[in-house]
Design a protein around this motif. Structure first.
Motif, PDB file in Angstrom:
ATOM      1  N   GLU A  16      36.156  42.023  38.687  1.00 26.88           N
ATOM      2  CA  GLU A  16      37.452  42.638  38.949  1.00 26.88           C
ATOM      3  C   GLU A  16      37.522  43.227  40.351  1.00 26.88           C
ATOM      4  O   GLU A  16      38.528  43.110  41.055  1.00 26.88           O
ATOM      5  N   MET A  17      36.429  43.854  40.752  1.00 22.83           N
ATOM      6  CA  MET A  17      36.395  44.460  42.079  1.00 22.83           C
ATOM      7  C   MET A  17      36.538  43.402  43.175  1.00 22.83           C
ATOM      8  O   MET A  17      37.325  43.527  44.118  1.00 22.83           O
ATOM      9  N   LEU A  18      35.766  42.332  43.022  1.00 22.44           N
ATOM     10  CA  LEU A  18      35.821  41.250  44.034  1.00 22.44           C
ATOM     11  C   LEU A  18      37.169  40.564  44.025  1.00 22.44           C
ATOM     12  O   LEU A  18      37.705  40.181  45.072  1.00 22.44           O
ATOM     13  N   ALA A  19      37.722  40.376  42.814  1.00 19.42           N
ATOM     14  CA  ALA A  19      39.024  39.710  42.704  1.00 19.42           C
ATOM     15  C   ALA A  19      40.090  40.518  43.431  1.00 19.42           C
ATOM     16  O   ALA A  19      40.971  39.957  44.095  1.00 19.42           O
ATOM     17  N   LEU A  20      39.998  41.849  43.304  1.00 19.33           N
ATOM     18  CA  LEU A  20      40.974  42.704  43.962  1.00 19.33           C
ATOM     19  C   LEU A  20      40.855  42.587  45.489  1.00 19.33           C
ATOM     20  O   LEU A  20      41.857  42.441  46.192  1.00 19.33           O
ATOM     21  N   LEU A  21      39.646  42.652  45.979  1.00 18.62           N
ATOM     22  CA  LEU A  21      39.425  42.529  47.425  1.00 18.62           C
ATOM     23  C   LEU A  21      39.939  41.188  47.978  1.00 18.62           C
ATOM     24  O   LEU A  21      40.596  41.123  49.025  1.00 18.62           O
ATOM     25  N   LEU A  22      39.603  40.129  47.242  1.00 22.77           N
ATOM     26  CA  LEU A  22      39.951  38.787  47.739  1.00 22.77           C
ATOM     27  C   LEU A  22      41.440  38.517  47.606  1.00 22.77           C
ATOM     28  O   LEU A  22      42.025  37.803  48.422  1.00 22.77           O
TER      29      LEU A  22
END
Length: 510
Positions: A16-22
């Motif tokens: 979720e964290m990476l998805a938000l950043l990307l």
């Protein structure tokens, strides 16, 4: 359309964290919690970038990396690992991971890794484009080259055909020689007269020699690279001698080295025969003039003796003078007949005659001539000699010339008190042989070699040099031969062979 990217991690919080950043960076994000889901998404959406955790239950990140590179080798993969998993991170690079980042993921580190991946993707795309352009260019150049080669081949074939046509149609003999004197090419005119001698040595093929000619123009051109000229005698495939004028010129390779020599020969046989005939004609006129002058002198002497005999009523003087006149007239008649034969060979008048009867007629004629010369005459005739096809008058004249030569050699010989001429006739199944033997002065080797040459005479001004030449020509017309055996002081033997049938005669006189 946003660029697709896949995040694979078994921890939902990380995904979720990476998805938000990307997503904030403009990517269209896909996530998977294990390797199986990741492979399914890759098959459906073909994301160019995958961010994958190395440590996952089931199919770990290394195995997933290997699977992705097998199924979609252009996909770029960034692996994630903790600080204690550096060995696995290094292993992922060995299996062609584009980059790796450590957990917990730092946004700046992720951005740098993504920039590296994009640079790699751009470089690969540029390389593919360059490769495609290069392939297209190579294809275009190849097509042009093939077209040019095709046109060049067609032009070469056309030139080769024209050269071959010119090579064959030139009205002279053309041959190409290598350094070993072998013929590598000959034109059509050459083949017609000498056969296809390609591969043979020139001096063997049309000169009937075992060694190269001493002044070979071909070898001179090989040595100095200059054209050379010579007049030569060649032997055709029908064994006819041809006089030719030959020019040679070098053939060089691109480096200027002489690899072959071309020889061009023009047939001048007719010209040389005409020159010889004109020379012979001039010599004939001079010879005849001297001969006629001598005969007229003898005739004047005989007539003077006859007139003096009548004036003085001296029958003996009249008889001697008349004998002289008769002898001179006989010689004059023979000279005229020889000249007529030389001027124009007439067609042979063939007839079949008994050899014995013909021989008796010749013997009777010669006996009459020998009566006043005190030369013994002997006949030796084979009574079963059969018949013979011949021109009676011509062969009779030819034999008389030979007999008169025998008489002259006997008269000239002062070393013996008695002289004899033997006339022997015999035959076999195919031929008849006439032998005329005398015990006169004989001949040396040089005289025998020149005996049948036109205008050659061993009698000096007493002879014209036509008699034996004409006899030899007559016998050759009949397909026969004359063989001479003689030694100085021992006399001579002429053997005349005539075939029984006209089928062996020269084709020009059938």
């Amino acid at each position: 359309m946003s660029e697709p990217i896949l995040i694979v991690d078994d921890e939902e919080g990380v995904r979720e964290m990476l998805a938000l950043l990307l997503s904030d960076s403009g990517f269209r994000v896909f996530t998977a919690e294990n390797g199986k889901q990741a492979l399914q998404i890759i098959g459906d959406y073909r994301p160019q970038i995958v961010i994958c955790d190395i440590k996952m239950p089931g199919m770990n990140g290394i195995e997933l990396l290997r699977r992705i590179k097998t199924e979609a080798p252009d996909t770029e993969i960034i692996t994630m690992s903790g600080h204690g998993d550096m060995e696995l991170a290094i292993q992922s690079l060995i299996f062609e991971a584009a980059d790796f980042i450590t957990k917990p993921v730092n946004g700046e580190a992720l951005e740098i890794a993504l920039e590296r991946v994009h640079e790699k993707i751009r470089t690969r795309a540029a390389l593919k484009e360059y490769t495609r352009n290069l392939e297209r260019l190579v294809k275009e150049k190849s097509e042009r080259l093939l077209e040019t080669e095709k046109l060049a081949t067609q032009r070469y074939q056309q030139l080769a055909q024209k050269f071959e046509q010119l090579f064959d149609e030139v009205p002279c003999y053309i041959s190409v020689h290598d350094t070993d004197y072998r013929l590598t090419a000959v034109n059509r005119r050459f083949k017609e007269d000498f056969g296809d001698c390609t591969g043979s040595r020139c001096f063997e093929a049309y000169k009937n020699l075992r060694e190269p000619c001493p002044e070979c123009p071909v070898m001179k051109t090989f040595k100095d690279g200059q054209p050379h000229y010579s007049e030569e005698i060649l032997i055709s495939k029908s064994f006819e001698q041809l006089n030719v004028l030959t020019w040679t010129t070098p053939i060089r390779d691109p480096d200027g080295e002489i690899t072959q020599v071309m020889s061009m020969s023009h047939d001048v046989t007719k010209v040389r025969k005409l020159q010889n005939h004109l020379s012979s004609l001039g010599l004939l006129i001079g010879t005849i003039s001297h001969a006629v002058k001598g005969l007229l002198t003898g005739l004047d002497g005989g007539m003077y003796m006859v007139n003096s005999g009548f004036t003085k009523a001296d029958r003996q003087l009249v008889s001697e003078g008349w004998d002289t006149v008769t002898l001179v007239v006989g010689r004059l008649r023979k000279l005229i007949m020889d000249i007529l034969y030389y001027a124009k060979e007439r067609e042979l008048e063939w007839e079949e005659a008994p050899v014995l009867r013909f021989s008796e007629e010749v013997a009777s004629t010669i006996e009459f001539k020998l009566a006043a010369q005190k030369i013994e005459f002997e006949r030796d005739f084979d009574q079963s000699s059969g018949t013979l096809e011949l021109d009676l008058s011509l062969v009779h004249s030819a034999l008389m010339n030979i007999f008169e030569n025998a008489i002259e050699t006997c008269i000239e010989d002062k070393s013996k008190t008695a002289h004899r001429i033997i006339f022997r006739v015999e035959g076999d199944q195919d031929s008849v042989f006439f032998h005329v033997r005398d015990n006169g002065v004989g001949m040396d080797t040089e005289t025998k070699q020149k005996l049948f040459t036109m205008f050659f005479s061993s009698k000096g001004q007493k002879g014209t040099g036509l008699g034996l030449f004409v006899s030899n020509q007559v016998i050759r017309q009949h397909g026969g031969t004359i063989n001479v055996q003689s030694e100085p002081g021992e006399g001579s033997c002429f053997t005349i062979r005539l075939p029984r049938s006209r089928k062996w005669a020269s084709k020009d006189h059938l």
